[in-house]
Design a protein around this motif. Structure first.
Motif, PDB file in Angstrom:
ATOM      1  N   PHE A  92       0.485  -1.115  -0.224  1.00 33.65           N
ATOM      2  CA  PHE A  92       0.112  -0.137   0.137  1.00 33.65           C
ATOM      3  C   PHE A  92       0.758   1.615   0.286  1.00 33.65           C
ATOM      4  N   ASP A  93       0.419   1.984  -0.843  1.00 31.67           N
ATOM      5  CA  ASP A  93       1.419   3.611  -0.549  1.00 31.67           C
ATOM      6  C   ASP A  93       0.755   4.559   0.564  1.00 31.67           C
ATOM      7  N   ASP A  94       0.136   3.829   1.523  1.00 31.50           N
ATOM      8  CA  ASP A  94       0.243   4.336   2.345  1.00 31.50           C
ATOM      9  C   ASP A  94       0.687   3.798   3.557  1.00 31.50           C
ATOM     10  N   MET A 131       2.127   5.413   6.929  1.00 33.10           N
ATOM     11  CA  MET A 131       1.526   6.772   7.297  1.00 33.10           C
ATOM     12  C   MET A 131      -0.047   6.216   7.642  1.00 33.10           C
ATOM     13  N   ASP A 132      -0.910   6.009   7.337  1.00 30.63           N
ATOM     14  CA  ASP A 132      -2.147   5.005   7.120  1.00 30.63           C
ATOM     15  C   ASP A 132      -2.262   3.076   8.519  1.00 30.63           C
ATOM     16  N   PRO A 133      -2.868   4.156   9.810  1.00 28.17           N
ATOM     17  CA  PRO A 133      -2.794   2.810  10.992  1.00 28.17           C
ATOM     18  C   PRO A 133      -3.155   1.387   9.951  1.00 28.17           C
ATOM     19  N   ASP A 134      -4.493   1.402   9.604  1.00 20.59           N
ATOM     20  CA  ASP A 134      -5.401   0.277   9.260  1.00 20.59           C
ATOM     21  C   ASP A 134      -4.816  -0.265   8.084  1.00 20.59           C
ATOM     22  N   ALA A 135      -4.212   0.121   7.348  1.00 26.62           N
ATOM     23  CA  ALA A 135      -3.167   0.014   5.774  1.00 26.62           C
ATOM     24  C   ALA A 135      -1.735  -0.870   6.470  1.00 26.62           C
ATOM     25  N   ASN A 136      -1.811  -0.042   7.722  1.00 34.34           N
ATOM     26  CA  ASN A 136      -0.221  -0.992   7.858  1.00 34.34           C
ATOM     27  C   ASN A 136      -1.025  -2.119   9.248  1.00 34.34           C
ATOM     28  N   ALA A 137      -1.202  -2.086   9.373  1.00 34.90           N
ATOM     29  CA  ALA A 137      -2.271  -3.333  10.020  1.00 34.90           C
ATOM     30  C   ALA A 137      -2.809  -4.797   9.155  1.00 34.90           C
ATOM     31  N   ALA A 138      -3.185  -3.786   7.952  1.00 34.12           N
ATOM     32  CA  ALA A 138      -3.636  -4.717   6.679  1.00 34.12           C
ATOM     33  C   ALA A 138      -2.464  -5.693   6.863  1.00 34.12           C
ATOM     34  N   THR A 139      -1.507  -5.274   6.271  1.00 33.26           N
ATOM     35  CA  THR A 139      -0.165  -5.143   5.888  1.00 33.26           C
ATOM     36  C   THR A 139       0.628  -6.445   6.951  1.00 33.26           C
TER      37      THR A 139
END
Length: 284
Positions: free
Chosen positions: A222-224, A227-235
Motif C-alpha cells: 500500500f502506498d500509505d 502513514m495510515d494505521p489501517d493500511a499498516n495493520a492490514a500489511t
C-alpha cells in the motif's frame, strides 16, 4: 602568525564503502588523505560481519560503485543478493585497482577527534597514542559495526544468559544466481527511487508481492502503509497470516508473529526461514 601545516588534507575513519569512496575522491582531487580502520582488512561492516551465510538484503546493483564506470566491465556479481565474501572481494578489487590500500592504517582505533579554533585543524588520536592532524575530518563509521546494549536496570549485574530477541518480519529474498547483476537493476530499480509499482487497493495485495522478494513487498504494497494505521495493520496481518500458514505448530507460529507495526524495524531477508521451524530439532 605562523601557519600550521597539517599531516594530511583529510582524515577518514572507516574502511567500508563510504571510506573507500572518500579516499578515491581525495586521490582524484590531488589531496592527501589517511584512513584509520579498527579492523585488519577493508570492508567495514562487511569485514566485521563474517558469520556463516552473511549476505546483503538489497540487490547486487545497489552495491556497485557507480562513480567507477570502468569497473562495471571488470566485475560482475554472481548472485542477486551477494554474499559477504563476494562483497569483500569487490571492495578489495577497488582498493587495489586504485592503489588506495597504502593510505589506510588498519588496527587503528580512533579514540578522540578535536577541532582547534586557533589553527582550524582537526587533531585525531588513536588508541596506541599516535596523533595526526588534518584540515578535513570525515567519520565513515557506519551504523551496524558496533552492537548497542539496551539500558535495562541491573543488566550488567545479571549472570544469566541474555538474548532480548523479538520476532522479526522476515521477508523472502528469492535468492538466485545472475547472468548479469546489472540486468537485475533493470528488473527491480523501479521500486527503489525511480517509480513505484504499488498496490493502490488492499485487495490487490497477494502472495505475488511476497514472491518478488526482499523489499519489493515492503515498498510495493500500500502506498500509505507507513502513514495510515489501517493500511499498516492490514500489511502486518497479511504477514502474520503467511507465518501461520507455513509454521505447522500453532504455538510456535504465534511466537514468531510480530507484535509491532510493520516497518517499525528493518525486516531481515531470508529464504525458507519460517519453514525451518517445522523441523523436529528446531525450537523457537
Amino acid at each position: 602568525m605562523a601557519i600550521t601545516i597539517p599531516d594530511y588534507d583529510a582524515i577518514v575513519i572507516g574502511g567500508g564503502f563510504s571510506g573507500i569512496r572518500m579516499l578515491w575522491k581525495f586521490q582524484r582531487l590531488g589531496l592527501t588523505a589517511r584512513c584509520f580502520d579498527a579492523g585488519s582488512e577493508i570492508g567495514g561492516t562487511w569485514w566485521c560481519n563474517r558469520y556463516p551465510g552473511c549476505r546483503t538484503d538489497r540487490e547486487a546493483w545497489v552495491y556497485a560503485l557507480r562513480f567507477l564506470p570502468e569497473l562495471l566491465e571488470e566485475w560482475d556479481f554472481t548472485e542477486r543478493y551477494p554474499s559477504q565474501e563476494e562483497i569483500q572481494w569487490y571492495l578489495r578489487l577497488v582498493v587495489d585497482r586504485y592503489d588506495l590500500r597504502r593510505n589506510i592504517k588498519f588496527r587503528a582505533i580512533v579514540v578522540s577527534a578535536h577541532y582547534g579554533d586557533c589553527d582550524n585543524l582537526w587533531s585525531i588520536r588513536t588508541k596506541d597514542g599516535s596523533m595526526a592532524t588534518s584540515r578535513y575530518f570525515l567519520p565513515a563509521t557506519g551504523i551496524t559495526s558496533t552492537p548497542k546494549e539496551p539500558s535495562f536496570p541491573g543488566l550488567r549485574r545479571s549472570k544469566g544468559r541474555c538474548t532480548q530477541r523479538r520476532p522479526g518480519q522476515s521477508m523472502r529474498s528469492t535468492l538466485k544466481t545472475l547472468e548479469s547483476a546489472w540486468s537485475a537493476q533493470e528488473e527491480v530499480k523501479k521500486n527503489f527511487g525511480v517509480t513505484s509499482d504499488i498496490a493502490k487497493k488492499r485487495s490487490d495485495m497477494s502472495s505475488k508481492m511476497v514472491g518478488r522478494g526482499c523489499y519489493n513487498f515492503q515498498l510495493g504494497t500500500f502506498d500509505d502503509s507507513f502513514m495510515d494505521p489501517d493500511a499498516n495493520a492490514a500489511t502486518a496481518n497479511f504477514i502474520r497470516h503467511k507465518i501461520r500458514s507455513i509454521v505447522r505448530e500453532p504455538e510456535t507460529a504465534e511466537a514468531l508473529c510480530q507484535a509491532y507495526l510493520f516497518g517499525a524495524r528493518r525486516p531481515p531477508c531470508a529464504d525458507r526461514y519460517y519453514e525451518t521451524f517445522n523441523r523436529c530439532h528446531v525450537y523457537c
